[in-house]
Structures are given as C-alpha cells and as structure tokens.
Design a protein around this motif. Sequence first.
Motif, PDB file in Angstrom:
ATOM      1  N   GLU A 127      18.405 -14.810   3.336  1.00  0.00           N
ATOM      2  CA  GLU A 127      17.832 -15.223   2.059  1.00  0.00           C
ATOM      3  C   GLU A 127      17.664 -14.023   1.136  1.00  0.00           C
ATOM      4  O   GLU A 127      17.329 -12.925   1.576  1.00  0.00           O
ATOM      5  CB  GLU A 127      16.460 -15.882   2.276  1.00  0.00           C
ATOM      6  N   TRP A 128      17.902 -14.234  -0.168  1.00  0.00           N
ATOM      7  CA  TRP A 128      17.695 -13.196  -1.180  1.00  0.00           C
ATOM      8  C   TRP A 128      16.240 -13.260  -1.650  1.00  0.00           C
ATOM      9  O   TRP A 128      15.741 -14.308  -2.024  1.00  0.00           O
ATOM     10  CB  TRP A 128      18.640 -13.419  -2.343  1.00  0.00           C
ATOM     11  N   LEU A 129      15.554 -12.127  -1.591  1.00  0.00           N
ATOM     12  CA  LEU A 129      14.160 -12.053  -2.010  1.00  0.00           C
ATOM     13  C   LEU A 129      14.019 -10.974  -3.071  1.00  0.00           C
ATOM     14  O   LEU A 129      14.394  -9.823  -2.847  1.00  0.00           O
ATOM     15  CB  LEU A 129      13.252 -11.721  -0.820  1.00  0.00           C
ATOM     16  N   SER A 130      13.495 -11.347  -4.238  1.00  0.00           N
ATOM     17  CA  SER A 130      13.196 -10.370  -5.283  1.00  0.00           C
ATOM     18  C   SER A 130      11.726 -10.518  -5.654  1.00  0.00           C
ATOM     19  O   SER A 130      11.208 -11.632  -5.720  1.00  0.00           O
ATOM     20  CB  SER A 130      14.082 -10.576  -6.512  1.00  0.00           C
ATOM     21  N   GLU A 131      11.056  -9.397  -5.910  1.00  0.00           N
ATOM     22  CA  GLU A 131       9.631  -9.460  -6.177  1.00  0.00           C
ATOM     23  C   GLU A 131       9.176  -8.318  -7.078  1.00  0.00           C
ATOM     24  O   GLU A 131       9.834  -7.277  -7.193  1.00  0.00           O
ATOM     25  CB  GLU A 131       8.836  -9.454  -4.879  1.00  0.00           C
ATOM     26  N   VAL A 132       8.035  -8.555  -7.719  1.00  0.00           N
ATOM     27  CA  VAL A 132       7.386  -7.563  -8.580  1.00  0.00           C
ATOM     28  C   VAL A 132       5.986  -7.351  -8.019  1.00  0.00           C
ATOM     29  O   VAL A 132       5.131  -8.243  -8.087  1.00  0.00           O
ATOM     30  CB  VAL A 132       7.312  -8.050 -10.042  1.00  0.00           C
ATOM     31  N   ILE A 133       5.749  -6.167  -7.442  1.00  0.00           N
ATOM     32  CA  ILE A 133       4.465  -5.854  -6.800  1.00  0.00           C
ATOM     33  C   ILE A 133       3.715  -4.877  -7.698  1.00  0.00           C
ATOM     34  O   ILE A 133       4.222  -3.799  -8.020  1.00  0.00           O
ATOM     35  CB  ILE A 133       4.677  -5.236  -5.416  1.00  0.00           C
ATOM     36  N   ILE A 134       2.518  -5.250  -8.096  1.00  0.00           N
ATOM     37  CA  ILE A 134       1.752  -4.448  -9.054  1.00  0.00           C
ATOM     38  C   ILE A 134       0.508  -3.904  -8.364  1.00  0.00           C
ATOM     39  O   ILE A 134      -0.317  -4.665  -7.845  1.00  0.00           O
ATOM     40  CB  ILE A 134       1.366  -5.289 -10.283  1.00  0.00           C
ATOM     41  N   GLU A 135       0.385  -2.574  -8.360  1.00  0.00           N
ATOM     42  CA  GLU A 135      -0.747  -1.904  -7.720  1.00  0.00           C
ATOM     43  C   GLU A 135      -1.604  -1.215  -8.771  1.00  0.00           C
ATOM     44  O   GLU A 135      -1.083  -0.477  -9.620  1.00  0.00           O
ATOM     45  CB  GLU A 135      -0.275  -0.845  -6.718  1.00  0.00           C
ATOM     46  N   GLY A 136      -2.911  -1.436  -8.701  1.00  0.00           N
ATOM     47  CA  GLY A 136      -3.847  -0.714  -9.556  1.00  0.00           C
ATOM     48  C   GLY A 136      -4.498   0.413  -8.787  1.00  0.00           C
ATOM     49  O   GLY A 136      -4.835   0.264  -7.604  1.00  0.00           O
ATOM     50  N   HIS A 137      -4.681   1.566  -9.443  1.00  0.00           N
ATOM     51  CA  HIS A 137      -5.303   2.749  -8.835  1.00  0.00           C
ATOM     52  C   HIS A 137      -6.331   3.339  -9.803  1.00  0.00           C
ATOM     53  O   HIS A 137      -6.140   3.291 -11.020  1.00  0.00           O
ATOM     54  CB  HIS A 137      -4.253   3.814  -8.512  1.00  0.00           C
ATOM     55  N   ILE A 148      -0.194  -8.763  -6.564  1.00  0.00           N
ATOM     56  CA  ILE A 148      -0.997  -7.633  -7.038  1.00  0.00           C
ATOM     57  C   ILE A 148      -1.817  -7.060  -5.890  1.00  0.00           C
ATOM     58  O   ILE A 148      -2.124  -7.758  -4.915  1.00  0.00           O
ATOM     59  CB  ILE A 148      -1.940  -8.034  -8.198  1.00  0.00           C
ATOM     60  N   MET A 149      -2.180  -5.775  -6.048  1.00  0.00           N
ATOM     61  CA  MET A 149      -3.057  -5.103  -5.090  1.00  0.00           C
ATOM     62  C   MET A 149      -3.976  -4.163  -5.840  1.00  0.00           C
ATOM     63  O   MET A 149      -3.543  -3.472  -6.766  1.00  0.00           O
ATOM     64  CB  MET A 149      -2.246  -4.330  -4.047  1.00  0.00           C
ATOM     65  N   GLY A 150      -5.226  -4.133  -5.442  1.00  0.00           N
ATOM     66  CA  GLY A 150      -6.172  -3.161  -5.968  1.00  0.00           C
ATOM     67  C   GLY A 150      -6.412  -2.080  -4.928  1.00  0.00           C
ATOM     68  O   GLY A 150      -6.973  -2.352  -3.860  1.00  0.00           O
ATOM     69  N   MET A 151      -5.968  -0.856  -5.208  1.00  0.00           N
ATOM     70  CA  MET A 151      -6.038   0.235  -4.227  1.00  0.00           C
ATOM     71  C   MET A 151      -7.256   1.132  -4.422  1.00  0.00           C
ATOM     72  O   MET A 151      -7.504   2.023  -3.618  1.00  0.00           O
ATOM     73  CB  MET A 151      -4.762   1.079  -4.296  1.00  0.00           C
ATOM     74  N   GLY A 152      -7.988   0.905  -5.529  1.00  0.00           N
ATOM     75  CA  GLY A 152      -9.164   1.725  -5.780  1.00  0.00           C
ATOM     76  C   GLY A 152      -8.818   3.195  -5.925  1.00  0.00           C
ATOM     77  O   GLY A 152      -7.797   3.574  -6.486  1.00  0.00           O
ATOM     78  N   GLU A 153      -9.667   4.029  -5.338  1.00  0.00           N
ATOM     79  CA  GLU A 153      -9.510   5.487  -5.437  1.00  0.00           C
ATOM     80  C   GLU A 153      -8.821   6.087  -4.224  1.00  0.00           C
ATOM     81  O   GLU A 153      -8.698   7.322  -4.124  1.00  0.00           O
ATOM     82  CB  GLU A 153     -10.906   6.127  -5.549  1.00  0.00           C
ATOM     83  N   LEU A 156      -4.200  11.423 -13.939  1.00  0.00           N
ATOM     84  CA  LEU A 156      -2.991  11.101 -13.180  1.00  0.00           C
ATOM     85  C   LEU A 156      -3.262  10.030 -12.126  1.00  0.00           C
ATOM     86  O   LEU A 156      -2.402   9.195 -11.833  1.00  0.00           O
ATOM     87  CB  LEU A 156      -2.443  12.361 -12.506  1.00  0.00           C
ATOM     88  N   ASN A 157      -4.445  10.066 -11.548  1.00  0.00           N
ATOM     89  CA  ASN A 157      -4.781   9.092 -10.504  1.00  0.00           C
ATOM     90  C   ASN A 157      -5.105   7.711 -11.063  1.00  0.00           C
ATOM     91  O   ASN A 157      -4.928   6.710 -10.365  1.00  0.00           O
ATOM     92  CB  ASN A 157      -5.957   9.609  -9.666  1.00  0.00           C
ATOM     93  N   ARG A 158      -5.547   7.646 -12.315  1.00  0.00           N
ATOM     94  CA  ARG A 158      -5.780   6.343 -12.950  1.00  0.00           C
ATOM     95  C   ARG A 158      -4.432   5.810 -13.422  1.00  0.00           C
ATOM     96  O   ARG A 158      -3.880   6.264 -14.426  1.00  0.00           O
ATOM     97  CB  ARG A 158      -6.747   6.486 -14.136  1.00  0.00           C
ATOM     98  N   ARG A 159      -3.918   4.840 -12.709  1.00  0.00           N
ATOM     99  CA  ARG A 159      -2.560   4.390 -12.997  1.00  0.00           C
ATOM    100  C   ARG A 159      -2.354   2.962 -12.488  1.00  0.00           C
ATOM    101  O   ARG A 159      -3.111   2.472 -11.640  1.00  0.00           O
ATOM    102  CB  ARG A 159      -1.532   5.317 -12.336  1.00  0.00           C
ATOM    103  N   VAL A 160      -1.325   2.336 -13.011  1.00  0.00           N
ATOM    104  CA  VAL A 160      -0.837   1.060 -12.483  1.00  0.00           C
ATOM    105  C   VAL A 160       0.645   1.234 -12.176  1.00  0.00           C
ATOM    106  O   VAL A 160       1.407   1.724 -13.021  1.00  0.00           O
ATOM    107  CB  VAL A 160      -1.044  -0.097 -13.488  1.00  0.00           C
TER     108      VAL A 160
END
Length: 226
Positions: free
Chosen positions: A135-145, A188-193, A208-212
């Motif tokens: 199967e073909w799988l495409s995804e957009v994973i968004i991480e907050g930092h 989505i994922m929230g990674m915190g600090e 630099l650490n505050r990013r998405v």
Amino acid sequence: MSARSRAKKGWMLAFADMVTLLITFFIMIIVVNKAEINQLQKWSERQIDQSYLYLQSNVSLQNLSLLDVTRVPQGILLRIQNPLAFESASYQPTELLSSQLNEVGRLLSDTPILQARENAEPSKVIAKAKQNGFEWLSEVIIEGHTDNDPVDPLSPLRNNWFLSAMRAQAVMQALYTNSGLQPEQFSIMGMGEYHPVVVNSSAENKNLNRRVEILISAGFQEAQNI
C-alpha cells in the motif's frame, strides 16, 4: 539388497529431491520479492526528490521567509523557526505566518507524493504494487517544540507540552484547510521542551528551539489484511 530396501531408498531420494525443489522455490520467491521491494523503494525516493525540488523552488519563489525546506532521510522537512511566527507564549500564528501557511497549503495540493494517487503514471505504479500486497502511504506529520521557559501557571496553556501541541494544531489546521488533502494524511505531536536543537543557554538559542516542524513523507508498506 532386497526389493523392499531398494524401494525405500528410492522413496527417500524422491522426497529429498522434492524438499530441494521446495527450498529452491522459496528462495526464488524471497529474491523476487526483495527485488520488487527495492524497485518500489527507488521509485518512492524519486517521487520524494521530485517533491522536494518542487517545494524548495516554490517556497523560494514566493518568498515564504518563515519556512525552511530540507531533504531528510525520512522525507521533506519544512521548519518554522522564527520569532515572527507566533506571539510569545501564544499558539495563534501571526498574520505573516498565517499568510505563508495558506500558500504552503496550496503548494501541498500539487506536491507529487501527496497527490500520487490522483496522477496517471504514479497511480499505475501504486495500483500494480497493491496487486502484490503493498500500500502507498503519504502523510504530513507536524511537531511543535518550545524552549524551556516555564509557562505561567495561571495560563490556560498549562505547560510547554500543551503549548507545543496547540501550535502544531494551528499549523495543521491551516495546511488542511488550504490543501484539500484527506484528514487521515495529517497527524500532530507536541514535543514541549524535550527535543531541543541547541542548549537553552541564551535568547538566540531559545529562538531556535521554539519551532514547528512539518515532515512530509511517503512510501510503500505491506498491506494489512483485516
């Protein structure tokens, strides 16, 4: 040697020949399957490379200054790492970021790996692979930092995990609204600090650490039989 002994020996030889043929058959199946997987992987990498060049050139042409595009082993990484992206201790994008996210969403609607099922030639490859169990799988994973500055305990944001997750959610909503992609392609994922790129030892480092980070990936996986 009796006739019975000769017959028994003949049967053992025939059985051994059959086992050898079975082993040879399964080895051939494994070799063919591995070759097919390698071909699919190479095809996937070409699609990712093409998508990377498309996004990189358009982000540059449209002067989407808050985003940086990088080709990484997992796919394509779009990084928002700018103090002009969000207000301090807020998850609402600034007007500048909102405008640029709208443009990125529209770019995603034409990104090859995210629209492969809709395009003639890639769809044929995907259909052929499906016949063979992939199967073909495409995804957009968004991480907050975030950085390690504590959130005001009286704030409804509660902590850096929540703040980073809400920023990722805000980015995802803008991309989903403007891309026309399927909701199951987003996560989505929230990674915190807890995943800094540099030590939080200065204001510059904390910026630099505050990013998405937006990871766009695609590839084949074995189909799950339900």
